[in-house]
Design an enzyme around this catalytic site. Structure first.
Site, short mmCIF file in Angstrom:
data_model
loop_
_atom_site.label_atom_id
_atom_site.label_comp_id
_atom_site.label_asym_id
_atom_site.label_seq_id
_atom_site.Cartn_x
_atom_site.Cartn_y
_atom_site.Cartn_z
N TYR A 113 1.17 -1.15 0.13
CA TYR A 113 0.35 0.13 0.21
C TYR A 113 0.58 0.81 -0.07
O TYR A 113 1.63 1.12 0.72
CB TYR A 113 -0.98 0.39 1.53
N ASP A 186 0.40 -7.69 6.87
CA ASP A 186 -0.83 -7.30 6.27
C ASP A 186 -2.21 -7.91 5.38
O ASP A 186 -1.89 -8.79 4.19
CB ASP A 186 -0.75 -6.22 5.34
#
Length: 394
Positions: A113, A186
């Site tokens: 991200y 994540d």
């Protein structure tokens, strides 16, 4: 391909998500036997001693609503401890900055991200002198080659945002164990329903609860789950005292409410995503579709082995010009052009068009094609979603 429910003991995932297990640890919430955990908005709680002692004294340190959510999230991930944060980035930054000392070393997957990339390159490396190595974690050998005795943390996303790449969690966990290194995952795109990183050997799991866990696009939040007592103590101190970035009681309530329907939503997200992915793969204006559920995905076998489902996220490369791509986005009626993901509504995003300043341009991280389109497939009728795409595609 089945959900690894063994880790949850006598209660299976859907039972825990609904909250039936809460009665075992909270038989009389507020003395009213609430079916739904109430929202405790009080900032402070009356002090008591002996039989009148209260486990909560000040809401930054501990709040009953947050404690209930954290217990629920820990059970969902098969973990011992969970902490709820004010955002996904708060969860990520607290994890990294608490567990990696200034001048330390992080090995990170190169597809992550954009906010995490900025955290690593601008804050961790730029201000704290942390040495960060980005590697293509699709091949565990690249991770093994980058770690050493001075490494403090291995960090990966899987599947990644927005390229939908996967990391072999079990193999990287073995590498981390060989060196005594903490390994964080994540797992936002997979959700606890489709992926169980702790079961595969990870030490830390991070989620943006904003996404699938809440599921209704009305709450910003994050979570960290771990089985490591020492890690939990470090992160709890940072959350409650050092940084004070805990999730508010009202947002805890919203996430807890969303979690109750997580299994049903994720099944529907996946079913719709498969239909949309197959439609896009057959369209002549689509150059490539990245969805782990497709056999054409280069890591489909890995996804089938370490995930119990493929979730609702996909991306594709549009075969055309930037002008044509913008016209396609503007022609959509069911899909909403916008950021974020994981809600009941279908969202579509062109990173180069909508968030150009957030796209990593560093040589160390994976390049995002200008014509890449990220799709969060929602819970609408799959035929309507395909028809919307069919009508808008030139």
């Amino acid at each position: 391909m089945t959900r690894p429910d063994d880790q949850f003991g006598k209660n299976r995932f859907a039972t825990i998500a609904v909250g039936a297990a809460e009665s075992e640890t909270h038989p009389q919430r507020s003395g009213m036997n609430d079916v739904v955990s109430p929202i405790h908005l009080s900032t402070t709680f009356e002090w008591g001693s002996g039989e009148y002692a209260n486990e909560h004294d000040y809401s930054r340190e501990s709040n009953p609503t947050r404690a209930a959510l954290e217990e629920q999230l820990a059970r969902l991930e098969g973990g011992e401890h969970a902490l709820a944060f004010a955002s996904g980035m708060a969860a990520t930054s607290t994890t990294m900055l608490s567990l990696v000392p200034p001048g330390g070393h992080i090995v990170s997957s190169d597809s992550i991200y954009s906010g995490t990339e900025k955290l690593l390159t601008e804050l961790a490396a730029g201000h704290l002198g942390v040495n960060v190595d980005f590697v293509d974690a699709r091949d565990p050998k690249n991770v093994a080659a980058a770690v050493g005795s001075d490494t403090d943390l291995i960090w990966v996303e899987t599947p990644t945002n927005p390229l939908m790449r996967l990391c072999d969690i079990r193999t990287v966990a073995d590498i981390a164990n060989d060196y005594g290194i903490l390994f964080g995952v994540d797992s936002t795109f997979g959700s606890p329903y489709f992926q169980a990183p702790l079961e595969l050997g990870a030490d830390i799991v991070v989620h943006s609860t904003t996404k699938y866990l809440n599921g209704h696009s009305d709450s910003i939040g994050g979570a960290v789950i771990t089985n490591d007592d020492g890690v939990f103590e470090q992160l709890a101190f940072a959350q409650r005292t050092g940084l004070g970035n805990m999730l508010s009681p009202f947002d805890c309530y919203l996430v807890a409410r969303g979690v109750k329907t997580l299994p049903a939503r994720m099944e529907h997200h996946e079913a719709n995503a498969m239909v949309v992915a197959e439609f896009l793969e057959s369209h002549d204006r689509v150059a490539r579709v990245d969805y782990p559920g497709l056999e054409s995905h280069p890591q489909h076998k890995l996804a089938s082995e370490q995930m119990s489902g493929y979730s609702g996220m996909l991306s594709f490369e549009f075969d055309g010009t930037a002008i044509e791509l913008e016209a396609f986005i503007k022609g959509l009626e069911v899909f909403t052009p916008g950021a974020s993901l994981g809600g009941v509504e279908s969202l579509i995003e062109v990173p180069s068009l909508m968030i150009p300043d957030e796209i990593g341009h560093g040589e160390a991280t994976a390049a995002i094609p200008e014509t890449l389109v990220r799709v969060s497939v929602g819970l609408e009728d799959a035929d309507d979603l395909c028809e919307d795409l069919r009508t808008a595609l030139p």
